[in-house]
Design an enzyme around this catalytic site. Structure first.
Site, PDB file in Angstrom:
ATOM      1  N   TYR A   1      42.101  44.082  49.491  1.00 40.21           N
ATOM      2  CA  TYR A   1      41.347  43.829  48.262  1.00 40.21           C
ATOM      3  C   TYR A   1      41.837  44.756  47.151  1.00 40.21           C
ATOM      4  O   TYR A   1      42.091  44.326  46.021  1.00 40.21           O
ATOM      5  CB  TYR A   1      39.851  44.037  48.515  1.00 40.21           C
ATOM      6  CG  TYR A   1      39.008  44.045  47.266  1.00 40.21           C
ATOM      7  CD1 TYR A   1      38.620  42.850  46.656  1.00 40.21           C
ATOM      8  CD2 TYR A   1      38.585  45.241  46.695  1.00 40.21           C
ATOM      9  CE1 TYR A   1      37.853  42.858  45.504  1.00 40.21           C
ATOM     10  CE2 TYR A   1      37.808  45.253  45.541  1.00 40.21           C
ATOM     11  CZ  TYR A   1      37.445  44.059  44.959  1.00 40.21           C
ATOM     12  OH  TYR A   1      36.678  44.075  43.810  1.00 40.21           O
TER      13      TYR A   1
ATOM     14  N   LYS B   1      43.624  43.840  43.555  1.00 41.51           N
ATOM     15  CA  LYS B   1      43.049  44.257  42.281  1.00 41.51           C
ATOM     16  C   LYS B   1      43.978  45.216  41.535  1.00 41.51           C
ATOM     17  O   LYS B   1      43.984  45.251  40.300  1.00 41.51           O
ATOM     18  CB  LYS B   1      41.688  44.896  42.514  1.00 41.51           C
ATOM     19  CG  LYS B   1      40.607  43.894  42.906  1.00 41.51           C
ATOM     20  CD  LYS B   1      40.382  42.850  41.829  1.00 41.51           C
ATOM     21  CE  LYS B   1      39.156  42.004  42.082  1.00 41.51           C
ATOM     22  NZ  LYS B   1      38.904  41.019  40.992  1.00 41.51           N
TER      23      LYS B   1
END
Length: 268
Positions: free
Chosen positions: A155, A159
């Site tokens: 994740y 990002k």
């Protein structure tokens, strides 16, 4: 870019921070194209829009499907006649496990939604934004995009890619009419666990930390204020603001702090 009388596209508009962005934009006089993979969630947003729903259009789109995304600008233009801004808010987290225990299906899904969904939306709408007298692109990264969080490594990688994608785009668009903002939320109280297809009993991003989670309506107001002030970087929440400062001064100390906050939640 002042949002009043502008047309803004918001992904993830069916719930959480995305829904609050839609409602706040409508309240400030914008017209909004709300995009989400969940039709019933979009209907919920429409109901909450109340008297402003005549300025709202909803589109059920899987942003990881490039063909569907490339067809979206035409649909928005057909409804509103123009488009002045996009907010790439849609995102999911990974199962809260170490990289060695994360399967490739989960890795692909997290990368596709967070990075490629943002990329597809940006590429599809950019030519139309460049044709406007003024326009704005806002991409939502994460505190996890500049600070390592155990159990959210993929994740965070996605990002972080959104962060640099946005910053690179900002440099490329210098001298044009399009302004660019990258947003770094900390812990915001949303239903991202369920939307990510995870067990809601798993720890949410930032849940174990010593910071209070921010309500999504307040997060939305901070983001829109950043857009209207043409800020290049927007920190959302005290945790994001503080950890950004600490990480700049001492990356190792910041990483150790987050590790101590979060590592106990990882499966052994």
């Amino acid at each position: 870019m002042k949002v009043q009388n502008k047309v803004v596209v918001v992904t993830g508009g069916g719930s959480g921070m995305g829904r609050e962005l839609v409602l706040a934009l409508l309240a400030k006089g914008a017209s909004v194209a709300a995009v989400d993979i969940n039709t019933s969630a979009l209907e919920g947003t429409r109901e909450l829009a109340g008297a402003n729903r005549d300025k709202l259009a909803t589109y059920t789109v899987n942003i990881t499907d490039r063909g569907l995304v490339e067809a979206l600008p035409g649909q928005v233009l057909s409804r509103f006649g123009t488009v002045d801004g996009i907010i790439n808010n849609a995102g999911i987290i990974q199962p809260f496990v170490r990289l060695k225990d994360l399967d490739y299906a989960a890795i692909d899904r997290v990368m596709n939604v967070n990075l490629f969904g943002t990329l597809y939306m940006t590429k599809a709408f950019l030519p139309h934004l460049l044709a406007r007298p003024e326009a704005h692109i806002t991409n939502v990264s994460s505190m996890g995009g500049f600070l390592p969080v155990p159990g959210q490594t993929i994740y965070g990688a996605a990002k972080a890619a959104v962060k640099l994608l946005t910053e690179g785009l900002n440099s490329e668009l210098q001298g044009t009419n399009v302004r660019v903002t990258v947003v770094f939320p900390g812990a915001v109280r949303t239903n991202i666990m369920v939307n990510s297809g995870l067990d809601a009993r798993q720890p949410a991003k930032g849940e174990a930390g010593s910071f209070k989670t921010l309500m999504p309506d307040k997060a939305a107001r901070i983001i829109i204020e950043g857009i209207e002030r043409n800020r290049e970087r927007v920190m959302v929440g005290n945790d994001a603001t503080l950890m950004d400062a600490v990480y700049r001064l001492n990356p190792q100390r910041a990483a150790r702090f987050i590790y101590n906050q979060m590592s106990a939640l990882l499966p052994k």
